[in-house]
Write an enzyme that holds these catalytic residues in place. Structure first.
Site, PDB file in Angstrom:
ATOM      1  N   TYR A   1       0.849  -1.203   0.000  1.00  0.00           N
ATOM      2  CA  TYR A   1       0.000   0.000   0.000  1.00  0.00           C
ATOM      3  C   TYR A   1       0.880   1.248   0.000  1.00  0.00           C
ATOM      4  CZ  TYR A   1      -3.244  -3.512   1.981  1.00  0.00           C
ATOM      5  OH  TYR A   1      -4.007  -4.628   2.225  1.00  0.00           O
TER       6      TYR A   1
ATOM      7  N   TRP B   1      -3.593   6.431   3.233  1.00  0.00           N
ATOM      8  CA  TRP B   1      -4.987   6.042   3.474  1.00  0.00           C
ATOM      9  C   TRP B   1      -5.510   6.782   4.703  1.00  0.00           C
ATOM     10  CZ3 TRP B   1      -2.591   2.670   0.230  1.00  0.00           C
ATOM     11  CH2 TRP B   1      -3.381   1.927  -0.658  1.00  0.00           C
TER      12      TRP B   1
ATOM     13  N   TRP C   1      -7.942   6.169   7.306  1.00  0.00           N
ATOM     14  CA  TRP C   1      -7.973   5.705   8.704  1.00  0.00           C
ATOM     15  C   TRP C   1      -6.632   5.110   9.118  1.00  0.00           C
ATOM     16  CZ3 TRP C   1     -11.321   1.155  10.928  1.00  0.00           C
ATOM     17  CH2 TRP C   1     -11.155  -0.009  10.191  1.00  0.00           C
TER      18      TRP C   1
ATOM     19  N   GLN D   1     -13.644   7.052   4.251  1.00  0.00           N
ATOM     20  CA  GLN D   1     -13.297   5.884   5.074  1.00  0.00           C
ATOM     21  C   GLN D   1     -13.626   6.224   6.528  1.00  0.00           C
ATOM     22  OE1 GLN D   1      -9.170   4.657   4.969  1.00  0.00           O
ATOM     23  NE2 GLN D   1      -9.661   2.569   4.361  1.00  0.00           N
TER      24      GLN D   1
ATOM     25  N   ASP E   1     -13.177  -3.994   4.476  1.00  0.00           N
ATOM     26  CA  ASP E   1     -13.592  -4.092   3.068  1.00  0.00           C
ATOM     27  C   ASP E   1     -14.444  -5.312   2.687  1.00  0.00           C
ATOM     28  OD1 ASP E   1     -11.711  -2.096   3.280  1.00  0.00           O
ATOM     29  OD2 ASP E   1     -10.704  -2.578   1.404  1.00  0.00           O
TER      30      ASP E   1
ATOM     31  N   ARG F   1      -6.237 -13.081   0.654  1.00  0.00           N
ATOM     32  CA  ARG F   1      -6.718 -11.775   0.207  1.00  0.00           C
ATOM     33  C   ARG F   1      -8.202 -11.869  -0.150  1.00  0.00           C
ATOM     34  NH1 ARG F   1      -3.455  -8.484   2.176  1.00  0.00           N
ATOM     35  NH2 ARG F   1      -4.028  -6.895   0.678  1.00  0.00           N
TER      36      ARG F   1
ATOM     37  N   TYR G   1      -8.476 -12.258   5.000  1.00  0.00           N
ATOM     38  CA  TYR G   1      -8.776 -10.832   5.118  1.00  0.00           C
ATOM     39  C   TYR G   1      -9.767 -10.521   6.237  1.00  0.00           C
ATOM     40  CZ  TYR G   1      -7.876  -6.647   2.267  1.00  0.00           C
ATOM     41  OH  TYR G   1      -7.436  -5.442   1.790  1.00  0.00           O
ATOM     42  N   TRP G   2     -10.908  -9.913   5.929  1.00  0.00           N
ATOM     43  CA  TRP G   2     -11.849  -9.492   6.971  1.00  0.00           C
ATOM     44  C   TRP G   2     -12.896 -10.555   7.272  1.00  0.00           C
ATOM     45  CZ3 TRP G   2     -10.828  -5.413   9.952  1.00  0.00           C
ATOM     46  CH2 TRP G   2      -9.961  -4.434   9.464  1.00  0.00           C
TER      47      TRP G   2
ATOM     48  N   GLU H   1      -0.240  -7.582   8.771  1.00  0.00           N
ATOM     49  CA  GLU H   1      -1.473  -6.828   8.518  1.00  0.00           C
ATOM     50  C   GLU H   1      -2.631  -7.431   9.327  1.00  0.00           C
ATOM     51  OE1 GLU H   1      -2.198  -6.763   4.334  1.00  0.00           O
ATOM     52  OE2 GLU H   1      -3.992  -5.517   4.480  1.00  0.00           O
TER      53      GLU H   1
HETATM   54  C1  GLC Z   1      -7.104  -2.656   3.157  1.00  0.00           C
HETATM   55  C2  GLC Z   1      -7.996  -2.533   4.393  1.00  0.00           C
HETATM   56  C3  GLC Z   1      -8.333  -1.066   4.638  1.00  0.00           C
HETATM   57  C4  GLC Z   1      -7.034  -0.273   4.718  1.00  0.00           C
HETATM   58  C5  GLC Z   1      -6.190  -0.474   3.462  1.00  0.00           C
HETATM   59  C6  GLC Z   1      -4.819   0.155   3.551  1.00  0.00           C
HETATM   60  O1  GLC Z   1      -7.791  -2.310   2.029  1.00  0.00           O
HETATM   61  O2  GLC Z   1      -9.151  -3.290   4.252  1.00  0.00           O
HETATM   62  O3  GLC Z   1      -9.076  -0.931   5.813  1.00  0.00           O
HETATM   63  O4  GLC Z   1      -7.308   1.077   4.910  1.00  0.00           O
HETATM   64  O5  GLC Z   1      -5.991  -1.842   3.259  1.00  0.00           O
HETATM   65  O6  GLC Z   1      -4.114  -0.386   4.631  1.00  0.00           O
END
Ligand code: GLC
Length: 440
Positions: free
Chosen positions: A29, A33, A35, A106, A167, A212, A365-366, A409
């Site tokens: 990433y 971002w 949050w 977000q 997500d 993922r 993931y979530w 993560e």
């Molecule tokens: C993923 C997470 C999201 C976060 C992003 C960057 O997409 O689901 O909550 O902000 O990664 O870390």
């Protein structure tokens, strides 16, 4: 463990530093971002408040003229395969000119982070920092209520799962599956061509695909992003049919917390929150409790079109503890639910989906794994609800998890393995905060 863990966490945050802001992970990433930066600022507040303040200031580079804080600000000069093309923010009149951003938001933690950072700043800097950020934060909260709660129900409506932060959380993915997909996507799903999506993704280059978002969920999210773009990323223009409009539990619980932080900031600056906005703040606290389901003793997100509660259990059910809106009997039920070993309290709590739910998926993931930011927020909530011992136990277990598996993560709730990015900023930052936590 303590000093070594703190050192490792600081190293990750230094590696991921990009001038004034911090990317979530150098590999996965590379952009900023919303949050994530809030968590980074919270985590750094006590050890490096000036950097934390800079992190939040950098977020406001991306603020739109209408007040929106976008969920991403793109790093300049980074090749970006897919997502920049989806947004094309410079075509939007309200978007900033100097940076490219996404066109959705977000979880609204900016005011919370600003308040935590301010508390750590020496007093002259503190006032200057809050004076600078307060009007911008007010603009953002005005935007949330004006554009995303036009019917004045007290809850903000999200138009895409990327806005909720969790997500691929199962309730959102179920709603996405109900959306009528375009013909080419139906063909792709039937022929299993969705595997093709992998060629366009960057995350599966660095981590096993099983950890993922699935290719089908990924494709549906891209289709939905095109849909919201077609309607100008504007809730007012989005058709009730064919859109996925959710009053998201986690987002709205965090909004209630952020409203409280804004009130603290206003008090500190001897300013008032105008009565209309104050009325909206109160409406959110009341409406949050409409998301409670008495038979199952949990909170759920709600479909904003059909008013149905999305009754798949997820970790978001504990976030209203932090909002402080739940009655004592509800708090008692939540705290009891949290400690069930076959649900939310396996060996490495707290899983994003309880281990006894049909939707639980250990490594994806979530849909099952434990996330440090959510644990941190739950432990803030438990402390607020007076369950300090449990808050502390969660704090220690979370630190133990990071100590064993590193600043990953997310983690298996069953055996503590780390997944996804290995140099994840919010895991590192909140580890620093958790190491110091009881002092707050
Ligand atoms: C993923 C997470 C999201 C976060 C992003 C960057 O997409 O689901 O909550 O902000 O990664 O870390």
């Amino acid at each position: 463990m303590t000093s070594d863990l703190a050192r490792r966490a600081r190293e990750v945050l230094d590696r991921n530093r990009r001038g004034t802001w911090t990317c979530p992970s150098g590999q996965f990433y590379p952009h900023q971002w919303l949050w994530d930066s809030c968590f980074v600022a919270i985590g750094l507040a006590r050890s490096d408040p000036q950097r934390a303040a800079g992190e939040l200031r950098a977020l406001f580079r991306g603020q739109w003229g209408n007040g929106m804080l976008p969920h991403m600000i793109f790093a300049e000069g980074r090749r970006d395969l897919g997502t920049k093309r989806i947004w094309q923010s410079r075509k939007r009149p309200a978007a900033p000119r100097e940076v490219e951003t996404s066109c959705i938001t977000q979880p609204p933690l900016a005011a919370v982070a600003a308040w935590y950072v301010a508390e750590a700043l020496p007093s002259p800097d503190r006032r200057a920092f809050l004076t600078e950020l307060f009007p911008k934060l007010l603009d953002y909260h005005h935007w949330l209520y004006r554009e995303r709660d036009p019917r004045q129900r007290g809850l903000v409506t999200l138009i895409h799962p990327w806005e909720c932060g969790l997500d691929t959380t199962p309730p959102w993915m179920r709603e996405l599956r109900r959306m009528r997909a375009p013909w080419w996507m139906r063909v792709a799903l039937r022929l299993r061509l969705v595997r093709l999506v992998r060629f366009f993704r960057t995350d599966t280059k660095f981590a096993p695909a099983a950890e993922r978002a699935s290719a089908a969920d990924g494709l549906r999210m891209l289709v939905l992003a095109r849909h919201v773009k077609r309607h100008g990323f504007d809730l007012a223009r989005m058709p009730r049919e064919g859109s996925v409009l959710i009053e998201d539990l986690a987002f709205n619980a965090l909004l209630a917390v952020a409203n409280r932080s804004l009130e603290e900031i206003a008090r500190e600056l001897d300013q008032d929150i105008e009565p209309e906005l104050d009325r909206r703040f109160r409406s959110t606290k009341v409406a949050l409790e409409e998301l409670w389901d008495e038979p199952t003793g949990q909170y759920y997100s709600r479909n904003a079109v059909t008013d149905e509660l999305l009754d798949i259990p997820t970790v978001a059910t504990f976030l209203p503890l932090w909002a402080g809106t739940a009655s004592p009997p509800r708090v008692t039920r939540l705290v009891r639910r949290l400690q069930e070993p076959s649900g939310f309290w396996p060996r490495f709590p707290v899983p994003s989906v309880p281990t006894d739910a049909r939707q639980f998926d250990d490594d994806r993931y979530w849909k099952g794994p434990t996330w440090v930011n959510v644990n941190w927020a739950i432990s803030e909530g438990l402390r607020r609800a007076g369950a300090t011992d449990l808050a502390d136990e969660l704090r220690l277990r979370t630190l133990d998890l990071v100590d064993r598996a590193g600043t990953a993560e997310y983690f298996s709730a069953l055996d503590g393995r780390g997944f996804g990015a290995r140099d994840f900023s919010w895991t590192a930052a909140l580890t620093l905060d958790l190491l110091e936590a009881p002092a707050r």
